[in-house]
Design an enzyme around this catalytic site. Sequence first.
Site, PDB file in Angstrom:
ATOM      1  N   GLU A  81      12.344 -53.198 -66.098  1.00  0.00           N
ATOM      2  CA  GLU A  81      11.296 -52.500 -67.476  1.00  0.00           C
ATOM      3  C   GLU A  81      10.447 -53.459 -67.367  1.00  0.00           C
ATOM      4  O   GLU A  81       9.767 -53.970 -68.820  1.00  0.00           O
ATOM      5  CB  GLU A  81      12.055 -52.515 -68.708  1.00  0.00           C
ATOM      6  CG  GLU A  81      13.364 -51.656 -68.475  1.00  0.00           C
ATOM      7  CD  GLU A  81      12.445 -49.781 -69.302  1.00  0.00           C
ATOM      8  OE1 GLU A  81      11.246 -50.312 -68.696  1.00  0.00           O
ATOM      9  OE2 GLU A  81      13.471 -49.128 -69.264  1.00  0.00           O
ATOM     10  N   HIS A 100      15.793 -57.202 -74.025  1.00  0.00           N
ATOM     11  CA  HIS A 100      15.568 -56.561 -73.733  1.00  0.00           C
ATOM     12  C   HIS A 100      17.509 -55.995 -73.905  1.00  0.00           C
ATOM     13  O   HIS A 100      17.548 -56.414 -72.967  1.00  0.00           O
ATOM     14  CB  HIS A 100      14.900 -55.649 -73.231  1.00  0.00           C
ATOM     15  CG  HIS A 100      15.230 -54.021 -72.963  1.00  0.00           C
ATOM     16  ND1 HIS A 100      15.358 -53.252 -73.348  1.00  0.00           N
ATOM     17  CD2 HIS A 100      15.554 -53.477 -71.439  1.00  0.00           C
ATOM     18  CE1 HIS A 100      15.697 -51.575 -73.473  1.00  0.00           C
ATOM     19  NE2 HIS A 100      15.521 -51.970 -71.989  1.00  0.00           N
ATOM     20  N   HIS A 102      20.292 -53.055 -74.144  1.00  0.00           N
ATOM     21  CA  HIS A 102      21.773 -51.558 -74.545  1.00  0.00           C
ATOM     22  C   HIS A 102      22.820 -51.766 -75.672  1.00  0.00           C
ATOM     23  O   HIS A 102      23.458 -50.497 -75.910  1.00  0.00           O
ATOM     24  CB  HIS A 102      21.171 -50.951 -73.752  1.00  0.00           C
ATOM     25  CG  HIS A 102      20.457 -51.197 -72.344  1.00  0.00           C
ATOM     26  ND1 HIS A 102      20.643 -50.258 -71.153  1.00  0.00           N
ATOM     27  CD2 HIS A 102      19.199 -50.669 -72.560  1.00  0.00           C
ATOM     28  CE1 HIS A 102      19.670 -50.214 -70.364  1.00  0.00           C
ATOM     29  NE2 HIS A 102      19.024 -50.503 -71.549  1.00  0.00           N
ATOM     30  N   HIS A 163      17.067 -45.233 -76.093  1.00  0.00           N
ATOM     31  CA  HIS A 163      17.385 -46.048 -74.839  1.00  0.00           C
ATOM     32  C   HIS A 163      17.741 -47.627 -75.371  1.00  0.00           C
ATOM     33  O   HIS A 163      18.706 -47.553 -74.829  1.00  0.00           O
ATOM     34  CB  HIS A 163      15.460 -46.259 -74.557  1.00  0.00           C
ATOM     35  CG  HIS A 163      16.356 -47.538 -73.420  1.00  0.00           C
ATOM     36  ND1 HIS A 163      14.596 -46.620 -72.312  1.00  0.00           N
ATOM     37  CD2 HIS A 163      16.443 -48.539 -72.589  1.00  0.00           C
ATOM     38  CE1 HIS A 163      15.488 -48.331 -71.555  1.00  0.00           C
ATOM     39  NE2 HIS A 163      15.844 -48.847 -71.562  1.00  0.00           N
TER      40      HIS A 163
HETATM   41 ZN    ZN Z   1      16.526 -50.702 -70.513  1.00  0.00          ZN
END
Ligand code: ZN
Length: 222
Positions: A81, A100, A102, A163
């Site tokens: 990413e 980032h 999840h 996501h």
């Molecule tokens: Zn991700």
Amino acid sequence: MNWQNERQKLVDTMQKLDRLGMVSGSSGNASVRLPAAGTKKKLFLVTPAGVSYDTLTIDQIVLVDEEMSPIGRDAGIPSSEALLHKAVYDSRRDVDAIIHTHSVYASVQAVKAEAIPPIIDEMVVYIGGTIEVSEYGFPGTVELAEKSVEALGDRRAAIIRNHGMFAVADSLKEALRVAELVERIAKIYVNAKTSGTIVPVPDHAVEAEREMYLKRTGLKLA
Ligand SMILES: [Zn+2]
């Protein structure tokens, strides 16, 4: 320069997120913008692709240029990413660190494609207001990166549709604080919604808190 301290901070941050259950295995990632240090080169450190965070070491953190291309031999492969990170750094000069995840409750909102309105006072002060949800973009693509930046606006966090979420700040420590806050707010929102009506923060308070946010971040009024 080897940026040992900065590498260590990234390792510590990912391991803390792992302990908090906000990332699992090798999902999620983080990066920092490095100080220019007299050179014109823009350098960043990014967590590697496909490495489990419980075994992550400082040598596995990847040094990249502004295109997110690894620098040096045996530099490793940056997170899949990395383009998301690049798009945020390109569009927000005030951002020096990105996380980032999840994480579960933010992902519930990502699946529902439902933004979280200001429901807790500190949310506006530290995040800047509503946590928006991006339009869909395929993982690892410029499309996902662009849609994510759009959803971010001038705030410090956004949800990525189907996501996860990402948090930004002027330091890794602050980005971690924002990421934890987003997950906590998402948890409150999901639980409150299943049990009854949600009363948002009054408009006049949101306005005052938004001014506090802009003062804190040094961002100009939009
Ligand atoms: Zn991700």
